[in-house]
Each structure stands twice: as structure tokens, then as C-alpha cells.
Motif scaffolding. Structure first.
Motif: not given
Length: 134
Positions: A39, A42, A59, A63, A68-69, A72, A81-82, A85-86
């Protein structure tokens, strides 16, 4: 994972805010991960702790570069960050339209929003929809 801060120190690199100087090395890490069947890797940290917009921009850039992430180092970094990446609501709506158009086409290339949709575009749309269910 790409330890960007450690890497900068090791090579004595002083990147600008956008980290342009690190771009070729970041691309190598992403490509090596993909070639190994892994994947997206990080990404390293951002040292920004308070400016949520700058954290999110860092972030999102990660992406877009194929990570992929991202690590933090402070609780204030987690939400931006979440979110970065969404997939966004607009991306998910586009992905649904692409998948539906592809299903209705019987395998022939089609257009969605005035742009050609073929197998790689369908795969990207499916990836976005999968990411939304994680």
C-alpha cells in the motif's frame, strides 16, 4: 515509511515550506512501495502543531503524492490528517457516477462529466469507494 525530518538531517537539506527539495526522494519511496506490491507508504511528520490549515495542506500534499497515510506527533494533527486522507463528498459522488456509468456501458468506454472513463479511471473510482468504507 518516509522519515522526512531524519532524512533532511542526514543529507543536510533545508527544504522550503512545500518541501520541493524532497520531492524526488518522496517519489522513490512511493514507487518502491508500489513496485513491491505494498500500500502507499506512511509519510513523515509535519512539525506544525497549531495551524490546522497547514497541517491539512501537508497531509493533502502527501496523499496526492501517493502516500497512504501520515504520522502524527500531536493530537491536534489527527483530525486534519484523517480528513485529508479520506475521500471528500465530491470525490465519492464522482466515484459513484463513474462506477454506475461503467456498469451501464457493458464494458465500453464512456464519458462522465465530459471526460473519458476507461479501466484505470474505474479502478480509481472503486478505490475511492473502498476507502470510504474503511
Amino acid at each position: 515509511a518516509f522519515g522526512s525530518i531524519d532524512f533532511q538531517a542526514e543529507l543536510d537539506i533545508e527544504p522550503d515550506e512545500e518541501e520541493h527539495e524532497l520531492a524526488p526522494y518522496r517519489a522513490q519511496v512511493v514507487l518502491a512501495s508500489k513496485l513491491a506490491g505494498l500500500q502507499g507508504p506512511v509519510d513523515g511528520i509535519t512539525t506544525e502543531l497549531n495551524d490546522v490549515e497547514r497541517i491539512a495542506a501537508h497531509a493533502l500534499r502527501s496523499r496526492r503524492q501517493g502516500f497512504g497515510s501520515m504520522f502524527c506527533i500531536h493530537p491536534r494533527q489527527v483530525e486534519p490528517v484523517n480528513t485529508s486522507f479520506s475521500p471528500s463528498a465530491a470525490q465519492l459522488e464522482w466515484a459513484r457516477r463513474v462506477v454506475e456509468a461503467d456498469a451501464a456501458s457493458g464494458g465500453a468506454p464512456v464519458a462522465v462529466d465530459g471526460k473519458m472513463v476507461d479501466r484505470p479511471v474505474v479502478l480509481k473510482a472503486q478505490s475511492l469507494l473502498r476507502a470510504a468504507t474503511r
